[in-house]
Design an enzyme around this catalytic site. Structure first.
Site, PDB file in Angstrom:
ATOM      1  N   HIS A 158       0.816  -1.222   0.000  1.00 44.88           N
ATOM      2  CA  HIS A 158       0.000   0.000   0.000  1.00 44.88           C
ATOM      3  C   HIS A 158       0.847   1.268   0.000  1.00 44.88           C
ATOM      4  CE1 HIS A 158      -4.070  -1.754   0.739  1.00 44.88           C
ATOM      5  NE2 HIS A 158      -3.319  -2.786   1.058  1.00 44.88           N
ATOM      6  N   ASP A 366       3.520   9.492  -0.746  1.00 43.17           N
ATOM      7  CA  ASP A 366       2.337   8.715  -0.361  1.00 43.17           C
ATOM      8  C   ASP A 366       2.122   7.625  -1.397  1.00 43.17           C
ATOM      9  OD1 ASP A 366       0.052   8.114   1.133  1.00 43.17           O
ATOM     10  OD2 ASP A 366      -0.561  10.211   1.269  1.00 43.17           O
TER      11      ASP A 366
HETATM   12  P1  ADQ Z   1      -2.994   6.192   4.833  1.00 48.04           P
HETATM   13  O1  ADQ Z   1      -1.589   6.636   4.987  1.00 48.04           O
HETATM   14  O2  ADQ Z   1      -3.764   6.037   6.081  1.00 48.04           O
HETATM   15  O3  ADQ Z   1      -3.105   4.829   3.977  1.00 48.04           O
HETATM   16  P2  ADQ Z   1      -4.941   7.679   3.023  1.00 48.04           P
HETATM   17  O4  ADQ Z   1      -5.018   6.863   1.805  1.00 48.04           O
HETATM   18  O5  ADQ Z   1      -4.916   9.149   2.737  1.00 48.04           O
HETATM   19  O6  ADQ Z   1      -3.647   7.356   3.872  1.00 48.04           O
HETATM   20  O7  ADQ Z   1      -6.173   7.534   4.046  1.00 48.04           O
HETATM   21  C1  ADQ Z   1      -6.807   6.382   4.332  1.00 48.04           C
HETATM   22  C2  ADQ Z   1      -8.207   6.624   4.939  1.00 48.04           C
HETATM   23  O8  ADQ Z   1      -8.157   7.195   6.254  1.00 48.04           O
HETATM   24  C3  ADQ Z   1      -9.100   7.525   4.099  1.00 48.04           C
HETATM   25  O9  ADQ Z   1     -10.268   6.807   3.798  1.00 48.04           O
HETATM   26  C4  ADQ Z   1      -9.401   8.719   4.998  1.00 48.04           C
HETATM   27  O10 ADQ Z   1     -10.735   9.202   4.881  1.00 48.04           O
HETATM   28  C5  ADQ Z   1      -9.184   8.182   6.373  1.00 48.04           C
HETATM   29  N1  ADQ Z   1      -8.734   9.310   7.200  1.00 48.04           N
HETATM   30  C6  ADQ Z   1      -7.632  10.046   7.022  1.00 48.04           C
HETATM   31  N2  ADQ Z   1      -7.604  11.048   7.924  1.00 48.04           N
HETATM   32  C7  ADQ Z   1      -8.724  10.950   8.650  1.00 48.04           C
HETATM   33  C8  ADQ Z   1      -9.292  11.708   9.717  1.00 48.04           C
HETATM   34  N3  ADQ Z   1      -8.681  12.798  10.145  1.00 48.04           N
HETATM   35  N4  ADQ Z   1     -10.477  11.318  10.244  1.00 48.04           N
HETATM   36  C9  ADQ Z   1     -11.100  10.233   9.772  1.00 48.04           C
HETATM   37  N5  ADQ Z   1     -10.627   9.480   8.750  1.00 48.04           N
HETATM   38  C10 ADQ Z   1      -9.459   9.840   8.201  1.00 48.04           C
HETATM   39  C11 ADQ Z   1      -2.190   3.920   3.337  1.00 48.04           C
HETATM   40  C12 ADQ Z   1      -1.174   4.562   2.389  1.00 48.04           C
HETATM   41  C13 ADQ Z   1      -1.893   5.397   1.321  1.00 48.04           C
HETATM   42  C14 ADQ Z   1      -2.914   4.509   0.575  1.00 48.04           C
HETATM   43  C15 ADQ Z   1      -3.804   3.753   1.570  1.00 48.04           C
HETATM   44  C16 ADQ Z   1      -4.673   2.712   0.861  1.00 48.04           C
HETATM   45  O11 ADQ Z   1      -0.261   5.374   3.120  1.00 48.04           O
HETATM   46  O12 ADQ Z   1      -0.958   5.938   0.393  1.00 48.04           O
HETATM   47  O13 ADQ Z   1      -3.720   5.339  -0.239  1.00 48.04           O
HETATM   48  O14 ADQ Z   1      -3.022   3.052   2.526  1.00 48.04           O
HETATM   49  O15 ADQ Z   1      -3.915   1.843   0.091  1.00 48.04           O
END
Ligand code: ADQ
Length: 471
Positions: A158, A366
């Site tokens: 991921h 990311d």
């Molecule tokens: P993350 O680093 O967690 O994921 P991201 O893909 O932006 O990053 O977010 C994942 C989920 O968390 C989103 O659905 C978002 O809505 C939720 N989220 C983020 N901040 C939040 C908040 N403040 N309150 C509630 N919910 C929140 C990792 C990788 C990413 C990749 C994903 C999926 O780092 O690059 O896109 O996995 O593969």
């Protein structure tokens, strides 16, 4: 049909479909896949136990079976907080300066991967497809093979796969990467990470890469490809219709009192570029006096991985920085940054996205970034907001009609904020229409269909990036 076994560090227990749940998109997608394939989702419960027993807690909810195990405190320290989050996470996000190498982390990581393998093996039947997720479990495939598993086993990363020159700074990097040759299929988020992996295979392991992405090292042949993850657009659009989403929309609009709203939503993590974002916004306020008092920046960033020191440090710096910017520019009736350290359910987030004129998504690195896609999906087609997106997010490969910026540059962030706030409606609509297309087409269902089909050995058409992004 084969069953599907999903293995990831944590398991999210599916919520009944009848409940207006705030389950994440990935969890919804994997639950749907498991329902379709009658599968099983295996991982750590998140609980600690005095001594590892390998006892499996089986749970069945809404057609999905989850199987979880508890880990010892030492496992959690060395494997999860240690090797996964203090060694691999920083290194794979190009932060070699933050990566910590400690022998105990490496051995804890291997031990927990062995424990996962030992416990899950008896649950796997000969025809099952096995899908392993993410950097916590890179060597799991090899551990499963050592226990005699002949099944098709796939791995999806991921997060980014960094350039070879960074990977080689990891002690025993060859051992880690060679363990991946046990998989039948390895998936990455973008062509860029896939290319870096191929480069490593050629340079470090003397392997070859065929035009269809098959790599060969010695007598091992493994298929590799990019599978860009998406969001569940249909589910997201349903969430927008819920009362709680409408309430969140109204709350944010009312609180901004006619000002333009900029939103940032991230886990509190140094890879998300929050400090640089705050500094870019500060530069915007410095340079654009006429916008002071007319714009409100809401940053939602719940703390994550609090047991890791670097995360405490970044939290302190952001508290200090947001306070400084507010102290410098605030009036009695205007606060430039609203910085909120809590998470919100999906209904709340979707309403906030919709009420915002600008989505500011500026990670330094990311794998994909789903927030960018959620922001696009939440917009009103007749009057959409503008997405400002880091060139270094995997999502930039698909969302090339966002305002793409270098997240390290305060000037680029400042200029993009101004362009976004002043962008005529016709251009906002044109850009949004081009952004929503890949968000809809390459959604999370397409992602898991493509991966599972490739794992099962079917021919699949993979999504292409809209435009090559030079990063
Ligand atoms: P993350 O680093 O967690 O994921 P991201 O893909 O932006 O990053 O977010 C994942 C989920 O968390 C989103 O659905 C978002 O809505 C939720 N989220 C983020 N901040 C939040 C908040 N403040 N309150 C509630 N919910 C929140 C990792 C990788 C990413 C990749 C994903 C999926 O780092 O690059 O896109 O996995 O593969």
């Amino acid at each position: 049909m084969n069953r599907l076994i999903v293995i990831s560090n944590r398991v999210s227990t599916p919520k009944p479909r009848s409940a207006n749940g705030s389950q994440g998109g990935l969890s919804v997608a994997l639950s749907a896949a498991l329902r379709e394939y009658r599968g099983l989702w295996f991982g750590w419960s998140g609980e600690k136990t005095d001594e590892f027993t390998g006892q499996i807690n089986l749970h069945r909810e809404d057609g999905v079976t989850t199987a979880t195990i508890d880990l010892e405190e030492q496992d959690v320290d060395e494997y999860y907080n240690g090797y996964a989050n203090r060694t691999l996470w920083p290194l794979f996000h190009y932060r070699i300066d933050l990566a910590e190498y400690d022998r105990s982390f490496g051995s804890g990581y291997e031990r927990v991967n062995e424990r996962f393998a030992e416990t899950v093996t008896p649950l796997i039947e000969p025809d099952d497809l096995v899908w392993v997720h993410d950097y916590h479990l890179i060597p799991l495939g090899q551990q499963l093979r050592q226990r005699g598993l002949k099944n098709r086993i796939g791995f999806f990363l991921h997060i980014p796969w960094p350039p070879q020159k960074l990977v080689v700074s990891l002690p025993f990097h060859q051992r880690l990467v060679r363990s991946m040759l046990a998989y039948d299929l390895i998936g990455f988020q973008t062509e860029e990470w896939l290319d870096s992996f191929h480069h490593y295979i050629e340079r470090e392991l003397g392997g070859t890469v065929e035009p269809d992405g098959t790599i060969q090292v010695g007598d091992r042949r493994v298929k590799t490809a990019a599978f860009p993850i998406g969001i569940d657009v249909a589910e997201f659009e349903n969430v927008l219709e819920l009362e709680d989403a409408k309430h969140a929309f109204q709350t944010l609009q009312r609180s901004a009192e006619g000002k333009k709203v900029i939103i940032g939503v991230d886990r509190l993590d140094y890879s998300k570029g929050l400090e640089e974002r705050f500094l870019g916004y500060r530069r915007f306020l410095e340079e654009n006096e006429e916008w002071r008092g007319r714009v409100s920046f809401l940053q939602i960033a719940p703390p994550s991985r609090e047991e890791v020191h670097t995360y405490e440090a970044i939290r302190e710096r952001l508290d200090e920085l947001s306070g400084r910017v507010n102290g410098e520019f605030a009036h009695v009736d205007w606060v430039p940054i609203r910085y909120v350290n809590q998470g919100y359910p999906r209904e709340g987030l979707s309403g906030f996205y919709r009420a915002s004129d600008v989505g500011l998504v500026t990670p330094l690195r990311d794998g994909m970034n789903l927030v960018a896609k959620e922001y696009v999906a939440a917009q009103d087609p007749a009057d959409p907001g503008v997405l400002i997106l880091s060139r270094f997010a995997g999502a930039a490969h698909q969302l090339s009609d966002a305002l793409l910026i270098n997240p390290y540059s305060k000037d680029e962030i400042s200029d993009a904020i101004r362009s976004a706030l002043e962008m005529p409606r016709a251009e906002r609509i044109r850009r949004w229409e081009s952004l929503i297309e890949p968000v809809r087409k390459d959604d999370v269902l397409a992602w898991r269909h493509a991966f599972v089909a490739a794992l099962a050995g079917e021919t699949v058409e993979l999504p292409q990036p809209t435009e090559a992004v030079v990063v």
